[in-house]
Every structure is written in structure tokens, then in C-alpha cells.
Motif scaffolding. Structure first.
Motif, PDB file in Angstrom:
ATOM      1  N   TYR A  27     -14.513   1.783  -9.318  1.00  0.00           N
ATOM      2  CA  TYR A  27     -13.189   2.414  -9.315  1.00  0.00           C
ATOM      3  C   TYR A  27     -12.922   3.119 -10.644  1.00  0.00           C
ATOM      4  O   TYR A  27     -12.278   4.153 -10.681  1.00  0.00           O
ATOM      5  CB  TYR A  27     -12.107   1.379  -9.031  1.00  0.00           C
ATOM      6  CG  TYR A  27     -10.740   1.980  -8.859  1.00  0.00           C
ATOM      7  CD1 TYR A  27     -10.389   2.613  -7.667  1.00  0.00           C
ATOM      8  CD2 TYR A  27      -9.801   1.939  -9.876  1.00  0.00           C
ATOM      9  CE1 TYR A  27      -9.140   3.182  -7.497  1.00  0.00           C
ATOM     10  CE2 TYR A  27      -8.556   2.505  -9.720  1.00  0.00           C
ATOM     11  CZ  TYR A  27      -8.225   3.123  -8.529  1.00  0.00           C
ATOM     12  OH  TYR A  27      -6.989   3.691  -8.363  1.00  0.00           O
ATOM     13  N   SER A  32     -11.267   5.733  -6.205  1.00  0.00           N
ATOM     14  CA  SER A  32     -11.149   5.839  -4.754  1.00  0.00           C
ATOM     15  C   SER A  32     -11.027   4.431  -4.185  1.00  0.00           C
ATOM     16  O   SER A  32     -11.733   3.517  -4.616  1.00  0.00           O
ATOM     17  CB  SER A  32     -12.381   6.532  -4.179  1.00  0.00           C
ATOM     18  OG  SER A  32     -12.309   6.550  -2.782  1.00  0.00           O
ATOM     19  N   LEU A  33     -10.149   4.261  -3.218  1.00  0.00           N
ATOM     20  CA  LEU A  33      -9.938   2.927  -2.653  1.00  0.00           C
ATOM     21  C   LEU A  33     -11.025   2.507  -1.670  1.00  0.00           C
ATOM     22  O   LEU A  33     -11.018   1.370  -1.210  1.00  0.00           O
ATOM     23  CB  LEU A  33      -8.570   2.869  -1.987  1.00  0.00           C
ATOM     24  CG  LEU A  33      -7.388   2.960  -2.950  1.00  0.00           C
ATOM     25  CD1 LEU A  33      -6.093   2.904  -2.165  1.00  0.00           C
ATOM     26  CD2 LEU A  33      -7.439   1.864  -3.977  1.00  0.00           C
ATOM     27  N   LEU A  36     -12.881  -0.775  -2.252  1.00  0.00           N
ATOM     28  CA  LEU A  36     -12.306  -2.091  -1.959  1.00  0.00           C
ATOM     29  C   LEU A  36     -13.172  -2.889  -0.985  1.00  0.00           C
ATOM     30  O   LEU A  36     -13.068  -4.105  -0.917  1.00  0.00           O
ATOM     31  CB  LEU A  36     -10.893  -1.942  -1.383  1.00  0.00           C
ATOM     32  CG  LEU A  36      -9.775  -1.747  -2.383  1.00  0.00           C
ATOM     33  CD1 LEU A  36      -8.475  -1.448  -1.651  1.00  0.00           C
ATOM     34  CD2 LEU A  36      -9.614  -2.973  -3.240  1.00  0.00           C
TER      35      LEU A  36
END
Length: 56
Positions: A27, A32-33, A36
Motif C-alpha cells: 500500500y 490501492s485497496l 487488502l
């Protein structure tokens, strides 16, 4: 059985921590998610190590 459950929880916790570390690194490099997904994937990988272990 109780010891095995304890080891499964411990392995999953370490996997979640490793996934969180990998998420934070990726990250930081590219915000950018989508990264996750590394957190639950790390937990599953830590959990899976005990299933492929031959035992003691």
C-alpha cells in the motif's frame, strides 16, 4: 485436540500479522485497496501450514 485448536489460532494470528505487514508495504508503494486481500490470504496460509504438517 485442544492443543491443536490453540496452534491453529496461533498460526492464523501470525498469518494475519504477516498479511498486514505485506499489505502495508504494498500500500505504501502503490496506494490501492486491492492489497487488502493479502490480510485474509496470509491468515489462511498460516492456518494451512498446520494441515500439511506431518505432526509430532
Amino acid at each position: 485436540m485442544k492443543e491443536r485448536n490453540s496452534r491453529l489460532k496461533q498460526a492464523m494470528a501470525f498469518g494475519l500479522i504477516a498479511g498486514a505487514v505485506v499489505f502495508s508495504i504494498f500500500y505504501y508503494l502503490d496506494p490501492s485497496l486491492k492489497y487488502l486481500l493479502f490480510i485474509p490470504f496470509g491468515g489462511l496460509m498460516g492456518w494451512a501450514t498446520l494441515f500439511v504438517d506431518k505432526g509430532e
